[in-house]
Design an enzyme around this catalytic site. Structure first.
Site: not given
Ligand code: GLY
Ligand code: MN
Ligand code: MN
Length: 446
Positions: A42, A248, A265, A276, A355, A359, A366, A392, A396, A414, A416
């Site tokens: 619950d 992720h 991140d 982000d 990647h 975005h 996203h 970003e 890697y 990374r 970003e």
């Molecule tokens: N934090 C997810 C991305 O960088 O797209």
């Molecule tokens: Mn991102």
């Molecule tokens: Mn990110």
């Protein structure tokens, strides 16, 4: 100002009338709020409003429905909200409800009814319309409800009532509106970036070998929440060493080791809008030489992309620039080997830059909005003032990669930032998260 929105109610009214102007004549749009989601038994997850519904209303209760009714022309259109009834006992246990009377005042809809009245009020409004608009990714439960209303209206066909012939997905209309940010939205996105940048600073200052990743996560969440961004915009990634090579990674349960990098991140959510931001820094406070070389390459590629942002620019072109730059850089470091022109033609950096470059960003991390992608997944949509995106790039190199010299293995970087397109170029909203090697090492030596 509506509670928890940081936007004037006039902005929501304007959004509704802009949306209505794009609805077909003689149609009705039905947009549902989010539902509470059970975590276990619950207990529920913190409520997150459906972003399309929020965009059009600013209303933050679950289960509500917005009906936008367009008869002939936009001028005579109506916004009708259905929401939970005031209920003393429920409110004592679970929290306050706005109620219908107050909703009309605060949210400036034309009318508001309680949810028990929805069939009675909606059926006559659906009858005689040519089209019903819904958001396709909408909860299936709500879609079923709309289909039920339609079949009930059809049942009255013998009495001369005409049922709508088409059910139209209007999510693209709202997606397009959300893609273009107003100056008030940009202000919120600046604020949430500053809060999130301060959280990254705090994380750098608190990082120490022997601590666990989740302890650094706690520092980030503390900084978000104590500055008004109560929840993170997405699952916070605190990835030490080789964990950075899991894109992720959210387990956040390993100990931090001296000599490793830490990739974070993390972004807060303020009044529904996401930041982000990713930063990567040495746990010891000082980059090793191989780490610095990879880091500087990623940073230079990010700056190359950011500085090229302006109206009419495209992600496809930014990808071309960054792809060439990273391939050349990895070749110069001896990480990619072979014939350079072939490597460039094959965009060989893709082996380590696994990647997309960025975005759209907004109410969702996203965010919605078409990228105009072709079959090769190139994104040819021209940028326009008011669009916000992430940039970003990352490299890697997993510990298991036997194809490179040992010194590179286990490095994942990374970087970003969040960028708004302006009439003359770009504005980097990410202003206070340390990014150059010197800035990071200086802060961490304190
Ligand atoms: N934090 C997810 C991305 O960088 O797209
Ligand atoms: Mn991102
Ligand atoms: Mn990110």
């Amino acid at each position: 100002m509506i509670k928890n929105t940081l936007l004037p109610v006039a902005e929501f009214c304007q959004r509704r009338s802009d949306f209505i102007a794009q609805m077909p004549a003689n149609s009705i749009a039905l947009i549902s709020a989010g539902k509470e989601v059970t975590r276990s038994n619950d207990t529920e997850y913190p409520f997150c409003q459906s972003k399309h519904f929020y965009y059009l209303t600013g209303f933050n209760e679950p289960d509500a429905i917005l009906a936008l009714v367009k008869n002939g022309q936009s001028r005579s259109a109506q916004s009708i909200l259905f929401s939970r009834e005031k209920d003393q006992l429920q409110e004592i246990w679970h929290g306050r409800r706005v109620g219908q009377k107050q909703a009309v005042i605060d949210y400036q809809v034309d009318s508001c009814f309680n949810l028990a009245e929805v069939d009675e009020q909606l059926l006559p409004l659906i009858a005689g319309k040519s089209a019903v608009l819904i958001c396709q990714p909408e909860l299936t439960e709500f879609q079923q409800q709309v289909l039920n209303w339609l079949s009930q209206v059809r049942k009255s066909a013998r009495s001369g009532v005409k049922a709508p012939k088409s059910l139209i997905d209007c999510s693209e209309l709202i997606d397009e509106m959300r893609l273009h940010k107003s100056s008030a939205e940009l202000d919120i996105m600046r604020q949430v970036n500053v809060i999130s940048g301060a959280a990254h600073q705090r994380a750098m200052l608190q990082t120490q070998a022997g601590k666990f990743e989740y302890q650094i996560e706690a520092e980030l969440l503390h900084e978000f929440a104590s500055n008004g961004a109560r929840y993170p915009a997405y699952g916070t990634i605190v990835a030490g060493g080789d964990n950075a090579n899991i894109l992720h990674y959210t387990d956040n349960d390993d100990a931090l080791n001296n000599g490793d990098l830490l990739l974070i991140d993390a972004g807060g959510e303020l009044a529904g809008y996401a930041a982000d931001i990713t930063r990567t820094f040495p746990i010891s406070g000082k980059f090793t030489e191989p780490q610095a070389l990879i880091y500087q390459l990623v940073l230079d590629s990010q700056n190359l992309a950011i500085e090229a942002i302006k109206p009419q620019q495209t992600f496809a072109e930014l990808n071309r620039l960054v792809g060439g730059f990273l391939t050349q850089g990895l070749y110069d470091l001896g990480i990619l080997t072979g014939d350079l022109s072939e490597l460039l033609a094959q965009k060989a950096c893709k082996k380590y830059f696994i990647h997309g470059l960025g975005h759209w960003l907004g109410l969702d991390v996203h965010d919605v909005g078409d990228y105009h992608s072709n079959q090769q997944r190139e994104q040819h949509r021209p940028f326009a003032t008011g669009m916000v995106m992430t940039i970003e790039p990352g490299i890697y190199i997993p510990l298991t990669d036997q194809s490179v010299d040992e010194k590179w293995r286990g490095i994942g970087v990374r970087i970003e930032d969040n960028i708004a397109v302006t009439p003359t170029g770009f504005e980097n909203l990410t202003v206070n998260a340390p990014k150059t090697i010197a800035e990071i090492e200086t802060l961490m030596s304190k």
